[in-house]
Scaffold this active site. Structure first.
Site, mmCIF file in Angstrom:
data_model
loop_
_atom_site.group_PDB
_atom_site.id
_atom_site.type_symbol
_atom_site.label_atom_id
_atom_site.label_comp_id
_atom_site.label_asym_id
_atom_site.label_seq_id
_atom_site.Cartn_x
_atom_site.Cartn_y
_atom_site.Cartn_z
ATOM 1 N N GLY A 1 64.471 60.197 33.364
ATOM 2 C CA GLY A 1 64.258 60.616 34.742
ATOM 3 C C GLY A 1 65.147 60.302 35.744
ATOM 4 N N SER A 2 64.766 60.010 36.784
ATOM 5 C CA SER A 2 65.475 59.772 37.913
ATOM 6 C C SER A 2 66.788 58.603 37.840
ATOM 7 C CB SER A 2 64.702 59.694 39.341
ATOM 8 O OG SER A 2 63.679 60.769 39.569
ATOM 9 N N VAL A 3 66.420 57.806 37.002
ATOM 10 C CA VAL A 3 67.415 56.743 36.926
ATOM 11 C C VAL A 3 68.718 57.238 36.743
ATOM 12 C CG1 VAL A 3 67.807 54.796 35.241
ATOM 13 C CG2 VAL A 3 65.379 55.054 36.127
#
Length: 595
Positions: free
Chosen positions: A311-313
């Site tokens: 995801g956004s990591v």
């Protein structure tokens, strides 16, 4: 007066009586002759054996008394970087029986001894007797392995013919479930079968010594003759792990997974200047000292075996790649209106319409549209190569069995929608270790060093490879500090007195035909941001309930563990650390929009 006439023997008769041997003399001579013959025979036989043919008797003697004995060595210890024992071998005994000797020595004459033996071994008496009596000609049979010295002493006092004790060792793990999956375990023969015990089995065991000995009638060694094969002493294994941090990480992770009723959780801490792993915790875990009821899934080191869509990591990598190529700067303004964007028939959405914002703000607000627009300005092969340089889709260098590289797709043709989803962490998978290492590279000024689970000696720290310019790495860390400050998506990752840089991630789990209703909550970051020392990744798999965002589930774990780790390592506080108050209670709700 009448006198009787006495006839005296003549001289000839007296001579004849003297010449005739008496029965006593005849017997004496016969016995003397027999003794002389026997003695002569013994002397002749002894002379023959000792002078003429001495080798045959020596050979017969050697067949009965000479034995080759293998002297096993105890397995080496596993310790953390400070010398705290994580795995150690303790002396125990194995109880064995020689059924043939039991029968020949009338070992079953006293049933009370066998009843006592069955009780101390916790075996039914009938079963014990059946095993021994099953094959009377059998010469060796284990009755019980790895009994304690107290039990062995009791069995020795029973003095049952044909029942003996054999020294062996048992592996003991003082840390128990805290390091269960990482350290692993050995089987009953002291051979590593999981984790580091398996990976470094040869290093820990060495090789046994073989010696030729002479044994007496009772089987005891009466003389050591020679060494047939030199043994190799076992080696100890010193890990980079810091048990203070490991215990802290495991407790916090276990508390979070239980509170959120999650399926599992993983946490990895990396020392940024060296690449050493200071903590690697997983839940659920298992206690290797109590093996009954252990399930296979409990022994899996999820930090290196399980891969998730991050995801956004991974969004900082897209920004870093665009900045490295000169496409954007932190101040470059991009328009994300109206909050969604159609790309090759698919939609890319933000949580809300952010309008026109600079790149730094788009990263802090975790804009999917902003990341997608930057990714579409670059060739997909360049993006994938950049991901690989930061460790995604490659091995970390830890060299542990079971490590997976995750999955970074390699296709000949990419649609624009697939290229866009790569920018915000969908369509690829990574392990918790890879995520921690990714942020360690950012904190190290763009230098990629291999991860190490072994403690590095002074001067052994690898130089690493420069995969990102130091200036861009510094700018990225600066932008990521705003994520944990008021207005960011991870205020619960903040630590009083320290600047924290990091990024949240919340990804839906893929199922057949699309995505299901389960989520993975992630947070990865580093601290202190002004002088990075530690990088950490926290992954909580399938949290239940209303809280499932990375900022509300994973970020509090990061804050709790990182704060304790910095204090334990005496890391100097940041000069302008954010003041966010106490974090004694980190599991409540807040009004911050998180992803």
């Amino acid at each position: 007066m009448n006198r009787r006439k006495i006839n005296k023997p003549t001289k000839s008769k007296q001579a004849k009586q003297k010449l005739k041997p008496t029965p006593f003399l005849w017997r004496l001579r016969l016995v003397t002759l027999a003794i002389a013959l026997v003695f002569t025979g013994i002397v002749a036989r002894a002379a023959y054996i000792q002078v003429i043919a001495p080798d045959r008797l020596r050979h017969e003697s050697d067949l009965r008394t000479l034995r080759l004995e293998t002297r096993d060595v105890q397995r080496g210890m596993i310790t953390d970087r400070n010398g705290e024992m994580l795995a150690v071998s303790v002396p125990v005994q194995a109880v064995w029986a020689d059924p043939k000797r039991v029968f020949e020595g009338n070992g079953f004459d006293d049933p009370r001894r066998w009843r006592a033996l069955a009780d101390v071994l916790d075996l039914p008496e009938a079963e014990l007797l059946e095993r021994v009596q099953q094959d009377p000609k059998r010469r060796f049979l284990y009755l019980r392995r790895q009994v304690t010295p107290a039990v062995a002493e009791y069995i020795a006092k029973l003095r049952i013919p044909g029942v003996g004790l054999k020294p062996e060792s048992r592996r003991y793990y003082p840390a128990g479930e805290v390091t269960g999956q990482l350290i692993g375990l050995t089987n009953i023969d002291d051979k590593g079968i999981e984790g580091l015990e398996r990976n470094y089995d040869d290093w820990l065991t060495g090789s046994p010594e073989t010696v030729r000995v002479r044994k007496g009638l009772g089987g005891e060694v009466v003389e050591n003759l020679s060494v047939v094969a030199e043994g190799e002493h076992p080696n100890d294994l010193v890990l980079s792990l810091d048990m203070r941090l490991q215990s802290l990480a495991y407790r916090a992770l276990k508390k979070a997974t239980q509170y959120h009723m999650a399926t599992s959780g993983s946490l990895v801490i990396i020392d940024i200047p060296t690449g050493e792993i200071l903590a690697m915790a997983n839940t659920p875990s298992f206690n290797p000292n109590q093996r009954s009821g252990i399930q296979a899934y409990q022994m899996r080191n999820r930090a290196i075996t399980d891969a998730y869509e991050p995801g956004s990591v991974v969004k900082p990598l897209i920004v870093a790649a665009a900045m490295e190529k000169g496409l954007v700067t932190p101040d470059t303004v991009m328009d994300t209106s109206p909050g969604w964007m159609r790309v090759s028939g698919g939609l890319v959405r933000d949580g809300r319409n952010l309008g026109k914002q600079d790149v730094s703000t788009l990263l802090v607000k975790s804009s999917n549209i902003g990341m997608a627009k930057m990714a579409l300005q670059m060739d997909v092969d360049e993006v994938l190569a950049f991901y690989a340089e930061f460790g995604l889709g490659t091995y970390s260098g830890i060299n542990l069995d079971g490590e997976t590289t995750g999955n970074v797709p390699k296709r000949r043709r990419w649609s624009e929608h697939e290229r866009a989803t790569l920018a915000f962490g969908y369509g690829l998978t990574s392990t918790p270790l890879q995520l921690a290492r990714m942020y360690a590279i950012l904190g190290a000024g763009g230098v990629a060093r291999p991860a190490s689970i072994l403690k590095l000696r002074e001067g052994q720290v690898p130089q690493g490879e420069q995969v990102l310019s130091p200036e861009v790495a510094r700018q990225m860390v600066g932008m990521l500090t705003h994520v944990t400050e008021p207005g960011g998506t991870a205020t619960r990752a903040a630590i009083d007195g320290y600047k924290v840089a990091g990024k949240t991630g919340t990804s839906r789990k893929a199922v057949a035909g699309g995505y299901g209703e389960d989520y993975v909550a992630l947070f990865a970051g580093l601290a202190p941001a002004d002088n990075p020392r530690l990088a950490m990744a926290v992954v909580i798999n399938e949290p239940q309930g209303d809280a499932y965002y990375g900022g509300t589930v994973a970020a509090p774990v990061f804050s709790e563990v990182m704060a304790g780790a910095l204090q334990l390592l005496n890391v100097e506080p940041s000069h302008r650390g954010p003041k966010v108050g106490t974090l004694a209670s980190v599991w409540g709700s807040d009004n911050v929009v998180t992803r």
